[in-house]
Design a protein around this motif. Structure first.
Motif, mmCIF file in Angstrom:
data_model
loop_
_atom_site.group_PDB
_atom_site.id
_atom_site.type_symbol
_atom_site.label_atom_id
_atom_site.label_comp_id
_atom_site.label_asym_id
_atom_site.label_seq_id
_atom_site.Cartn_x
_atom_site.Cartn_y
_atom_site.Cartn_z
ATOM 1 N N ILE A 194 2.438 -4.728 6.655
ATOM 2 C CA ILE A 194 1.421 -3.797 6.164
ATOM 3 C C ILE A 194 2.024 -3.044 4.982
ATOM 4 C CG2 ILE A 194 -0.085 -1.861 6.719
ATOM 5 C CD1 ILE A 194 0.099 -2.638 9.643
ATOM 6 N N THR A 195 1.501 -3.311 3.770
ATOM 7 C CA THR A 195 2.079 -2.713 2.569
ATOM 8 C C THR A 195 1.091 -1.807 1.837
ATOM 9 O OG1 THR A 195 1.429 -4.585 1.163
ATOM 10 C CG2 THR A 195 3.565 -4.727 2.268
ATOM 11 N N LYS A 196 -0.071 -1.576 2.391
ATOM 12 C CA LYS A 196 -1.046 -0.683 1.768
ATOM 13 C C LYS A 196 -1.379 0.458 2.730
ATOM 14 C CE LYS A 196 -5.360 -1.923 1.494
ATOM 15 N NZ LYS A 196 -6.609 -2.648 1.208
ATOM 16 N N LYS A 197 -1.917 1.528 2.176
ATOM 17 C CA LYS A 197 -2.265 2.674 3.001
ATOM 18 C C LYS A 197 -3.541 2.385 3.791
ATOM 19 C CE LYS A 197 -0.108 6.275 0.182
ATOM 20 N NZ LYS A 197 -0.312 7.554 -0.561
ATOM 21 N N LEU A 198 -3.449 2.548 5.095
ATOM 22 C CA LEU A 198 -4.596 2.377 5.975
ATOM 23 C C LEU A 198 -4.757 3.644 6.804
ATOM 24 C CD1 LEU A 198 -3.867 -1.237 7.296
ATOM 25 C CD2 LEU A 198 -5.447 -0.611 5.461
ATOM 26 N N THR A 199 -5.920 3.825 7.342
ATOM 27 C CA THR A 199 -6.137 4.987 8.206
ATOM 28 C C THR A 199 -5.303 4.845 9.474
ATOM 29 O OG1 THR A 199 -8.004 3.977 9.364
ATOM 30 C CG2 THR A 199 -8.482 5.219 7.336
ATOM 31 N N LYS A 200 -4.987 5.974 10.074
ATOM 32 C CA LYS A 200 -4.187 5.961 11.286
ATOM 33 C C LYS A 200 -4.861 5.140 12.375
ATOM 34 C CE LYS A 200 -1.984 9.038 14.640
ATOM 35 N NZ LYS A 200 -1.774 10.445 15.057
ATOM 36 N N LYS A 201 -6.165 5.257 12.462
ATOM 37 C CA LYS A 201 -6.922 4.508 13.477
ATOM 38 C C LYS A 201 -6.815 3.002 13.229
ATOM 39 C CE LYS A 201 -9.945 3.938 16.830
ATOM 40 N NZ LYS A 201 -10.172 2.493 16.720
ATOM 41 N N ARG A 202 -6.902 2.593 11.951
ATOM 42 C CA ARG A 202 -6.836 1.175 11.633
ATOM 43 C C ARG A 202 -5.443 0.616 11.927
ATOM 44 N NH1 ARG A 202 -8.697 -3.435 12.419
ATOM 45 N NH2 ARG A 202 -8.415 -4.977 10.749
ATOM 46 N N VAL A 203 -4.404 1.383 11.626
ATOM 47 C CA VAL A 203 -3.045 0.942 11.920
ATOM 48 C C VAL A 203 -2.856 0.781 13.425
ATOM 49 C CG1 VAL A 203 -0.603 1.590 11.822
ATOM 50 C CG2 VAL A 203 -2.065 1.946 9.823
ATOM 51 N N GLU A 204 -3.379 1.715 14.196
ATOM 52 C CA GLU A 204 -3.273 1.621 15.650
ATOM 53 C C GLU A 204 -3.981 0.378 16.174
ATOM 54 O OE1 GLU A 204 -4.878 5.283 17.028
ATOM 55 O OE2 GLU A 204 -3.042 6.433 16.667
ATOM 56 N N ASP A 205 -5.151 0.053 15.586
ATOM 57 C CA ASP A 205 -5.879 -1.155 15.997
ATOM 58 C C ASP A 205 -5.071 -2.416 15.690
ATOM 59 O OD1 ASP A 205 -7.969 0.400 16.857
ATOM 60 O OD2 ASP A 205 -9.159 0.170 15.025
#
Length: 446
Positions: A194-205
């Motif tokens: 993962i090299t781009k900024k994602l929302t915390k919720k999306r990263v958890e998913d």
């Protein structure tokens, strides 16, 4: 010869052997194998090498291992007759082992590298984010196949505008990051970056999905693109921290670098002198109104200014209107044959004199003009750190993009800072070897 001397001259000075005396060597085979195995182990011969030109690192370890084992064998013979007869057997064995081990390991590494590039014995990698950092990851995977990772593709909303030099016609967008599950199922993904900024919720998913599917997930530390020193991720009594070490000092190493530069530059100037004369005559014949050499002020180590010399490849007064970068799309300022000289970096050869007098090194960040340095220092964080080491005739950035990076100074800086962080004499040797290959191909030179 010994028989003749004994029969006709009655000289009893030569021993005659009627068969090869190999039995004594077999009697000592256990001791010899033990010495060589331990020497190879402590010299790093059995390590798994990855990174930049791992074959060179492995070759250095083999040389160390053979040298150490030979010294130990000779030392042991003072107390125990491990090698019967002439001690030159140790030297013969070392030469024989050096040749065959080098050749054997080179061929095996070459075969293994080809298999790894085809994806055999590797783990498939999917990268979320196709911009600069995401491309950096792919570049390392492509350049260093012994990491045993195989690039599958990217997930992102669009194809990036700027493509890294090594990723031409290789970067693939398989969909948006919302298509993660479908792409992983189709391509049997083993590792996700993962090299781009994602929302915390999306990263958890994504993490939950990776745990369920037994996929390794690696997430980039935010704002780490221009961390200047060496970076370590460790823990303090169970708490995760990023340790950011300052850039290393190379005081004694720079003395060795200077000595090697001076010796190498002198040898190359002598060897290439006929070529330098021929190029000078060529330039004067096709463009008689201008000079053969072109002197330009550049910024060197620690910000010191110096005059860099090169063969003139452009018409006189090519920069009458001010400093101008060479255009990737083509430039009409070249003299006849000027583009050829630049394409194969023949115009840079006079900089060997800069290396000889010490204003430049054979390897280092390429020197830039003060006009552009002043601009880049204001616009790009940490740009001045690239001048911590001597500037070079070639460099890590030059073999990873050449003129493509001229108009991408922030991208070029990543390579320069990597070189400053990881400099060594062996690294310089690797860059010189790769420079020859890149120049002969004549790619991306404008």
């Amino acid at each position: 010869v010994g028989w003749v001397l004994n029969q006709f001259f009655d000289l009893k000075i030569v021993s005659i052997y009627h068969h090869a005396q190999i039995e004594p060597y077999f009697q000592s085979i256990i001791v010899l194998v033990l010495i060589w195995t331990l020497s190879f182990y402590f010299s790093g011969v059995y390590k798994h090498y990855v990174g930049i030109m791992p074959t060179v690192d492995e070759a250095v370890s083999v040389c160390k291992g053979i040298g150490l084992s030979s010294l130990l064998t000779m030392a042991v013979t003072f107390f125990y007759p491990v090698i019967p007869g002439s001690k030159f057997v140790v030297l013969y064995s070392a030469i024989f082992a050096l040749f065959w081990l080098m050749l054997g390991r080179y061929l095996l590494n070459l075969y293994e590298e080809r298999q790894l590039k085809r994806g055999v014995g590797t783990r498939s990698v999917l990268i979320i984010g196709a911009e600069a950092i995401g491309q950096d990851v792919v570049e390392k995977i492509i350049l260093h196949p012994f990491y045993r990772l195989h690039y599958i593709g990217h997930l992102d909303v669009k194809y990036p505008d700027n493509i890294h030099f090594h990723l031409k016609n290789r970067l693939s967008i398989l969909g948006d990051e919302k298509d993660l599950e479908k792409v992983c199922d189709t391509h049997k993904v083993d590792v996700i970056f993962i090299t781009k900024k994602l929302t915390k919720k999306r990263v958890e998913d994504i993490l939950f999905f990776c745990e369920k599917e037994n996929i390794e997930c690696r997430q980039l530390v935010e704002d780490s693109a221009f961390m200047t020193g060496s970076i370590e991720v460790n823990n303090f009594d169970g708490l995760p921290f990023i340790t950011h070490n300052s850039l290393p000092e190379y005081q004694y190493g720079l003395v060795l670098k200077r000595i090697l530069d001076m010796c190498s530059a002198l040898i190359l100037i002598i060897a290439l002198f006929p070529l330098l004369i021929c190029v000078g005559i060529l330039i004067k014949s096709v463009s008689p109104l201008g000079s053969v050499f072109y002197f330009q002020e550049r910024v060197g180590q620690n910000g010191r200014l110096f005059n860099m010399i090169k063969f003139r490849t452009m018409v006189p007064d090519a920069e009458k209107s001010g400093p101008k970068m060479v255009d990737e799309g083509g430039d009409n300022r070249y003299i006849p044959c000027g583009h050829f000289l630049r394409k194969f970096s023949i115009d840079e050869l006079p900089q060997l004199f800069n290396c000889l007098v010490g204003t430049m090194s054979l390897v280092g960040p390429r020197p830039e003009r003060p006009f552009f340095v002043d601009k880049f220092v204001k616009d790009i964080p940490h740009y001045a750190l690239r001048h911590k080491l001597p500037v070079g005739l070639t460099g890590w950035a030059q073999i990873n993009g050449r003129s493509v990076l001229t108009r991408r100074p922030e991208h070029k800086l990543k390579y320069d800072l990597y070189y400053v962080r990881n400099w060594s004499v062996l690294f310089d040797i690797k860059i010189i070897i790769q420079t020859v290959s890149v120049v002969l191909k004549g790619e991306e030179a404008y």
